[in-house]
Design an enzyme around this catalytic site. Structure first.
Site, PDB file in Angstrom:
ATOM      1  N   ASP A 146     -32.291 -36.269  42.116  1.00  0.00           N
ATOM      2  CA  ASP A 146     -32.203 -34.904  41.585  1.00  0.00           C
ATOM      3  C   ASP A 146     -33.393 -34.052  42.041  1.00  0.00           C
ATOM      4  O   ASP A 146     -34.547 -34.416  41.849  1.00  0.00           O
ATOM      5  CB  ASP A 146     -32.136 -34.928  40.052  1.00  0.00           C
ATOM      6  CG  ASP A 146     -30.839 -35.565  39.580  1.00  0.00           C
ATOM      7  OD1 ASP A 146     -29.870 -35.596  40.357  1.00  0.00           O
ATOM      8  OD2 ASP A 146     -30.807 -36.033  38.429  1.00  0.00           O
ATOM      9  N   ASP A 159     -39.800 -35.196  42.536  1.00  0.00           N
ATOM     10  CA  ASP A 159     -40.192 -33.859  42.071  1.00  0.00           C
ATOM     11  C   ASP A 159     -40.911 -33.912  40.720  1.00  0.00           C
ATOM     12  O   ASP A 159     -41.392 -32.885  40.256  1.00  0.00           O
ATOM     13  CB  ASP A 159     -38.969 -32.933  41.963  1.00  0.00           C
ATOM     14  CG  ASP A 159     -37.991 -33.389  40.909  1.00  0.00           C
ATOM     15  OD1 ASP A 159     -37.690 -34.599  40.856  1.00  0.00           O
ATOM     16  OD2 ASP A 159     -37.533 -32.542  40.115  1.00  0.00           O
ATOM     17  N   ASP A 177     -36.251 -40.020  45.466  1.00  0.00           N
ATOM     18  CA  ASP A 177     -35.580 -39.552  44.251  1.00  0.00           C
ATOM     19  C   ASP A 177     -34.289 -38.807  44.605  1.00  0.00           C
ATOM     20  O   ASP A 177     -34.142 -38.329  45.731  1.00  0.00           O
ATOM     21  CB  ASP A 177     -36.563 -38.624  43.520  1.00  0.00           C
ATOM     22  CG  ASP A 177     -35.989 -38.023  42.268  1.00  0.00           C
ATOM     23  OD1 ASP A 177     -35.230 -38.703  41.559  1.00  0.00           O
ATOM     24  OD2 ASP A 177     -36.312 -36.849  41.995  1.00  0.00           O
TER      25      ASP A 177
END
Lengths: 180, 180
Positions: free
Chosen positions: B10, B133, B8
């Site tokens: 961000d 996240d 990922d």
């Protein structure tokens, strides 16, 4: 649970052959016949392949390309029975990223942003089915493969072929597939 | 064959928390402490969450975000042993598409365009491992999941957690994993 289909854009949803012919004519004053694209790489059909490829980087090239006949209606029908994902190898042409997003919003507004994938290599796409015109995408795919006819792939024989969206619906909406 | 990892952007590669705090301060004159983001949704840490979310649509927001400490060096090391794919749910913010592409070219130039995926829903990503996240991405993932610590996820317990890139390397570069 619905099965999932990854659907390519260029030559499957977007008539990129016709678009390319039109842009080449507008830029260089020479119209290539669509038949000239059969059985050879797409850019090789143009007298100057390098000049032809330069058009792919021009603003508006992807945004203003026409939709392939029957594509929107076919996706509306398929959407009732499958989870549809639009999967385009757009990353090679960074200028195409927003144009491909905007093209989808214009022509296929019923496809959510959640179901759009702009990528490079498609080998990590984990849908049940992939509809694509390129063997480089279909060959390494782990699920079921469907080759959508484009000029450059007419001699390919190693994937299930559909020549248009009517044939794709005939293949995908048969009762045996849709039975729970 | 190397195993594949989807990574990922961000809060995993990009320090979007710090970036958001900086942009909010610049726009509204109030600096939120990073600690205020712990255990709540990211936008809820700001006095005006709607104003905070509006920043995500501003040109430059994604392009100019700082890289997370150790991320570039970690990916260089991992790349020797794994096929790495950067997989970002960028489609919700169309303005971010080109910025995310350009950010990767700037900070992680050794990642090929072939290995970048900008998408919506990540459930069709078929890599062996996902580092993310967000539980909304990790929960439906079919392979191995690794939760990268961010303020909003500190109370999540149902995925293997790494707090930083050093811990991620400790987890992923152990001998048992790398043995053929």
């Amino acid at each position: 649970m619905k099965k999932s289909i990854a659907i390519d854009m260029d030559n499957v949803l977007v008539d990129i052959e016709l678009n390319w012919i039109n842009w080449y004519e507008k830029a260089f004053g020479l119209r290539v016949e669509r038949e000239a694209m059969r059985g050879i790489p797409e850019d090789a059909a143009f007298p100057d392949p390098i000049a032809a490829r330069s058009l792919l980087y021009q603003p508006g090239f992807f945004l203003n390309a026409p939709i392939i006949e029957g594509a929107a209606e076919a996706l509306q029908s398929l959407k009732e029975h499958y989870d549809l994902y639009i999967v385009s190898a757009a990353m090679e042409f960074p200028n195409s990223l927003i144009e491909k997003h905007d093209w989808l919003a214009r022509y296929l507004p019923f496809i959510s942003w959640r179901n759009i994938v702009l990528c490079g290599d498609k080998s990590i796409i984990g849908t049940d089915i992939l509809i694509d015109d390129h063997t480089k995408n279909l060959d390494p795919f782990k699920g079921e493969t469907i080759l959508f006819t484009a000029g450059h792939n007419i001699n390919v024989e190693r994937h299930t072929r559909v020549n248009n969206w009517a044939e794709a619906l005939d293949l995908l909406l048969v009762e045996e597939r849709l039975a729970p």
